[in-house]
Write a protein that holds these residues in place. Sequence first.
Motif, PDB file in Angstrom:
ATOM      1  N   GLU A 187       0.828  -1.206   0.000  1.00  0.00           N
ATOM      2  CA  GLU A 187       0.000   0.000   0.000  1.00  0.00           C
ATOM      3  C   GLU A 187       0.863   1.256   0.000  1.00  0.00           C
ATOM      4  O   GLU A 187       0.557   2.233  -0.698  1.00  0.00           O
ATOM      5  CB  GLU A 187      -0.925  -0.022   1.212  1.00  0.00           C
ATOM      6  N   GLU A 188       1.960   1.211   0.785  1.00  0.00           N
ATOM      7  CA  GLU A 188       2.857   2.373   0.814  1.00  0.00           C
ATOM      8  C   GLU A 188       3.497   2.596  -0.561  1.00  0.00           C
ATOM      9  O   GLU A 188       3.619   3.735  -1.020  1.00  0.00           O
ATOM     10  CB  GLU A 188       3.936   2.161   1.880  1.00  0.00           C
ATOM     11  N   LEU A 189       3.934   1.477  -1.193  1.00  0.00           N
ATOM     12  CA  LEU A 189       4.547   1.599  -2.516  1.00  0.00           C
ATOM     13  C   LEU A 189       3.543   2.084  -3.557  1.00  0.00           C
ATOM     14  O   LEU A 189       3.881   2.890  -4.434  1.00  0.00           O
ATOM     15  CB  LEU A 189       5.128   0.254  -2.943  1.00  0.00           C
ATOM     16  N   GLU A 190       2.290   1.564  -3.455  1.00  0.00           N
ATOM     17  CA  GLU A 190       1.261   2.028  -4.389  1.00  0.00           C
ATOM     18  C   GLU A 190       1.003   3.514  -4.208  1.00  0.00           C
ATOM     19  O   GLU A 190       0.845   4.248  -5.191  1.00  0.00           O
ATOM     20  CB  GLU A 190      -0.018   1.228  -4.181  1.00  0.00           C
ATOM     21  N   GLN A 191       0.968   3.940  -2.938  1.00  0.00           N
ATOM     22  CA  GLN A 191       0.757   5.368  -2.686  1.00  0.00           C
ATOM     23  C   GLN A 191       1.937   6.181  -3.198  1.00  0.00           C
ATOM     24  O   GLN A 191       1.765   7.248  -3.806  1.00  0.00           O
ATOM     25  CB  GLN A 191       0.563   5.596  -1.179  1.00  0.00           C
ATOM     26  N   ALA A 192       3.171   5.645  -2.945  1.00  0.00           N
ATOM     27  CA  ALA A 192       4.365   6.343  -3.440  1.00  0.00           C
ATOM     28  C   ALA A 192       4.366   6.399  -4.965  1.00  0.00           C
ATOM     29  O   ALA A 192       4.739   7.416  -5.556  1.00  0.00           O
ATOM     30  CB  ALA A 192       5.630   5.647  -2.930  1.00  0.00           C
ATOM     31  N   LEU A 193       3.933   5.277  -5.606  1.00  0.00           N
ATOM     32  CA  LEU A 193       3.871   5.255  -7.072  1.00  0.00           C
ATOM     33  C   LEU A 193       2.846   6.261  -7.580  1.00  0.00           C
ATOM     34  O   LEU A 193       3.094   6.966  -8.565  1.00  0.00           O
ATOM     35  CB  LEU A 193       3.512   3.850  -7.552  1.00  0.00           C
ATOM     36  N   THR A 194       1.695   6.324  -6.890  1.00  0.00           N
ATOM     37  CA  THR A 194       0.678   7.306  -7.282  1.00  0.00           C
ATOM     38  C   THR A 194       1.224   8.725  -7.174  1.00  0.00           C
ATOM     39  O   THR A 194       1.049   9.555  -8.075  1.00  0.00           O
ATOM     40  CB  THR A 194      -0.568   7.142  -6.397  1.00  0.00           C
ATOM     41  N   LEU A 196       4.391   9.551  -7.217  1.00  0.00           N
ATOM     42  CA  LEU A 196       5.444   9.730  -8.214  1.00  0.00           C
ATOM     43  C   LEU A 196       4.857   9.991  -9.595  1.00  0.00           C
ATOM     44  O   LEU A 196       5.344  10.851 -10.336  1.00  0.00           O
ATOM     45  CB  LEU A 196       6.325   8.479  -8.248  1.00  0.00           C
ATOM     46  N   GLN A 197       3.787   9.247  -9.935  1.00  0.00           N
ATOM     47  CA  GLN A 197       3.150   9.465 -11.237  1.00  0.00           C
ATOM     48  C   GLN A 197       2.548  10.864 -11.314  1.00  0.00           C
ATOM     49  O   GLN A 197       2.618  11.521 -12.363  1.00  0.00           O
ATOM     50  CB  GLN A 197       2.076   8.405 -11.459  1.00  0.00           C
ATOM     51  N   ALA A 198       1.943  11.303 -10.203  1.00  0.00           N
ATOM     52  CA  ALA A 198       1.390  12.662 -10.190  1.00  0.00           C
ATOM     53  C   ALA A 198       2.498  13.693 -10.367  1.00  0.00           C
ATOM     54  O   ALA A 198       2.352  14.651 -11.134  1.00  0.00           O
ATOM     55  CB  ALA A 198       0.628  12.895  -8.882  1.00  0.00           C
ATOM     56  N   ALA A 199       3.630  13.465  -9.647  1.00  0.00           N
ATOM     57  CA  ALA A 199       4.758  14.396  -9.791  1.00  0.00           C
ATOM     58  C   ALA A 199       5.325  14.357 -11.209  1.00  0.00           C
ATOM     59  O   ALA A 199       5.681  15.383 -11.780  1.00  0.00           O
ATOM     60  CB  ALA A 199       5.851  14.048  -8.779  1.00  0.00           C
ATOM     61  N   GLN A 200       5.382  13.131 -11.778  1.00  0.00           N
ATOM     62  CA  GLN A 200       5.881  12.993 -13.144  1.00  0.00           C
ATOM     63  C   GLN A 200       4.986  13.732 -14.129  1.00  0.00           C
ATOM     64  O   GLN A 200       5.469  14.417 -15.038  1.00  0.00           O
ATOM     65  CB  GLN A 200       5.978  11.511 -13.514  1.00  0.00           C
ATOM     66  N   ASN A 201       3.670  13.582 -13.941  1.00  0.00           N
ATOM     67  CA  ASN A 201       2.734  14.290 -14.824  1.00  0.00           C
ATOM     68  C   ASN A 201       2.903  15.797 -14.713  1.00  0.00           C
ATOM     69  O   ASN A 201       2.840  16.519 -15.716  1.00  0.00           O
ATOM     70  CB  ASN A 201       1.300  13.888 -14.489  1.00  0.00           C
ATOM     71  N   ARG A 202       3.123  16.254 -13.452  1.00  0.00           N
ATOM     72  CA  ARG A 202       3.324  17.698 -13.273  1.00  0.00           C
ATOM     73  C   ARG A 202       4.609  18.158 -13.962  1.00  0.00           C
ATOM     74  O   ARG A 202       4.646  19.221 -14.592  1.00  0.00           O
ATOM     75  CB  ARG A 202       3.367  18.042 -11.778  1.00  0.00           C
ATOM     76  N   LEU A 203       5.669  17.352 -13.835  1.00  0.00           N
ATOM     77  CA  LEU A 203       6.939  17.723 -14.475  1.00  0.00           C
ATOM     78  C   LEU A 203       6.834  17.686 -15.995  1.00  0.00           C
ATOM     79  O   LEU A 203       7.401  18.538 -16.685  1.00  0.00           O
ATOM     80  CB  LEU A 203       8.051  16.789 -13.987  1.00  0.00           C
ATOM     81  N   ILE A 204       6.114  16.660 -16.483  1.00  0.00           N
ATOM     82  CA  ILE A 204       5.911  16.595 -17.936  1.00  0.00           C
ATOM     83  C   ILE A 204       5.147  17.820 -18.415  1.00  0.00           C
ATOM     84  O   ILE A 204       5.470  18.420 -19.457  1.00  0.00           O
ATOM     85  CB  ILE A 204       5.162  15.298 -18.304  1.00  0.00           C
ATOM     86  N   GLN A 205       4.133  18.192 -17.650  1.00  0.00           N
ATOM     87  CA  GLN A 205       3.365  19.385 -18.014  1.00  0.00           C
ATOM     88  C   GLN A 205       4.248  20.627 -17.967  1.00  0.00           C
ATOM     89  O   GLN A 205       4.148  21.507 -18.835  1.00  0.00           O
ATOM     90  CB  GLN A 205       2.164  19.538 -17.065  1.00  0.00           C
ATOM     91  N   SER A 206       5.126  20.674 -16.928  1.00  0.00           N
ATOM     92  CA  SER A 206       6.044  21.819 -16.840  1.00  0.00           C
ATOM     93  C   SER A 206       6.990  21.859 -18.029  1.00  0.00           C
ATOM     94  O   SER A 206       7.279  22.922 -18.579  1.00  0.00           O
ATOM     95  CB  SER A 206       6.852  21.736 -15.530  1.00  0.00           C
ATOM     96  N   TYR A 409      19.268   9.741 -20.965  1.00  0.00           N
ATOM     97  CA  TYR A 409      17.901   9.450 -21.414  1.00  0.00           C
ATOM     98  C   TYR A 409      16.994   9.017 -20.270  1.00  0.00           C
ATOM     99  O   TYR A 409      15.827   8.693 -20.494  1.00  0.00           O
ATOM    100  CB  TYR A 409      17.915   8.342 -22.483  1.00  0.00           C
ATOM    101  N   GLN A 410      17.530   8.997 -19.049  1.00  0.00           N
ATOM    102  CA  GLN A 410      16.703   8.623 -17.902  1.00  0.00           C
ATOM    103  C   GLN A 410      15.767   9.778 -17.549  1.00  0.00           C
ATOM    104  O   GLN A 410      16.178  10.941 -17.576  1.00  0.00           O
ATOM    105  CB  GLN A 410      17.575   8.284 -16.699  1.00  0.00           C
ATOM    106  N   PRO A 411      14.512   9.464 -17.205  1.00  0.00           N
ATOM    107  CA  PRO A 411      13.588  10.525 -16.810  1.00  0.00           C
ATOM    108  C   PRO A 411      14.115  11.281 -15.593  1.00  0.00           C
ATOM    109  O   PRO A 411      14.671  10.687 -14.667  1.00  0.00           O
ATOM    110  CB  PRO A 411      12.293   9.777 -16.479  1.00  0.00           C
TER     111      PRO A 411
END
Length: 466
Positions: A187-194, A196-206, A409-411
């Motif tokens: 559950e902690e990893l799923e929350q961390a992944l969620t 991280l994905q939200a942060a990734q989406n924000r960075l991609i948008q930035s 090439y790493q994100p």
Amino acid sequence: MDFDSGLVLSIPIAIFTLRWFRRFMSTETRLPQWDNLLKRGWLLFIVFFVIGKLFSVKEGVIEDWYLFFVFGGIVAALVQMRDYRPARTLLLAVVPVMLCFLLSLLIESIAPSLMERFEDLVGSSWVFTIIWLGTFTIYARNQQKSIETERLKREAELAKTQLIVGHNAELERLVEARTAELNGQKEELEQALTNLQAAQNRLIQSEKMASLGELTAGIAHEIQNPLNFVNNFAEVSVELVDELKEELERPELDTDYIKELADNLIQSQQKIHHHGRRADAIVKAMLQHSRSSTDERHSIDVNALCDEYLRLSYHGLRAKDKEFNAELLTQFDPTVGRITAAGQEIGRVMLNLFNNAFYSVSEKKKQQPATGTYMPLVQVFTKRLDGQVEIRVRDNGLGIPQAVIDKIYQPFFTTKPTGEGTGLGLSLSYDIITQGHGGTLAVNTVEQEFAEFIITLPASDRISVS
């Protein structure tokens, strides 16, 4: 009559026999009610002693009947324990002794002469019964040992089973605890992944917004040039009209001068029209890009796309830094022609590579002394290969350190200072080229000398040579 010697001898034999029987058959645990009676077997001696004294019974008969009743008590106890195999075997051993006792007592009481006549036969019978008793007693003992061995084995197996059950229960408890712990970690990893994905989406948008800002700045600079020409020639046209009015108000008209003014006015209007059409073409091209889907494939002119985004990137950086200058060198292979690709995506890749190149040469220029001879240079080459189109973007900037060449090439990896890059530009570009278009994106670099990115895109029958 003297009973003492016979009874005194019978008492130890009886007590020994009873004690041995009680221990052999464990009557204290197997048959406690009979064990109490057998322990008090000596009381029977008192009874027989009294009977012998009162009735003057013949010597030897009392002790025989005493031993008979002792063995009778043993037989009765064995009958109670007949479910126990050694008890049944011992009962089979004692019964002949009891029968021999009973037969001897009856013959001696009824016909003493007959006992004397068959004394040898009776003696042989006693020897047989004693051997029988000993044999079956040993057999019963072996049975008892076998049963005891089986009991110990069962107890050992039971203890082992209980140990295994206890161990299994402990393992189940540990597994449940570990499962609960793993579920919590999951559950902690799923929350961390969620997150991280939200942060990734924000960075991609930035990153997209940053690219959009740079693109917008380049577009604005591109449009500004023709608009400046339009404004300048409009002012010249107004001045020419004013001069024409002044000349027409004079009494004597200079027709040659008037024609010259008219010709200049026509040229000025033609310039206004030319640069107005140029600005209109830029706007239409941008509108065409805005209507294109990121996944839609259409025919694109590779050379024109590279030239367009090179100028947009350069003017975008110039809009932010007025002092920046760089030499642009292009070598476009005319046989490259057109390919089918997502033009907006390829344009984003080119813009990212050009921005990185201009950033690198700009930073290197800042590190040079004011009197230095370093001149920033960005080169773009296109070439048609066998079934492929190659695009090279080369700069003479800072280059890329070999220590980080495998990470570019790493994100989220970037060599730029904090706040100047998200580390997603090259990662997105790599995905667009390799996964989106089936091409390759390679790099060739020497630190502090140059960096060259090489794009290859499939061409084959999708190329249309112009």
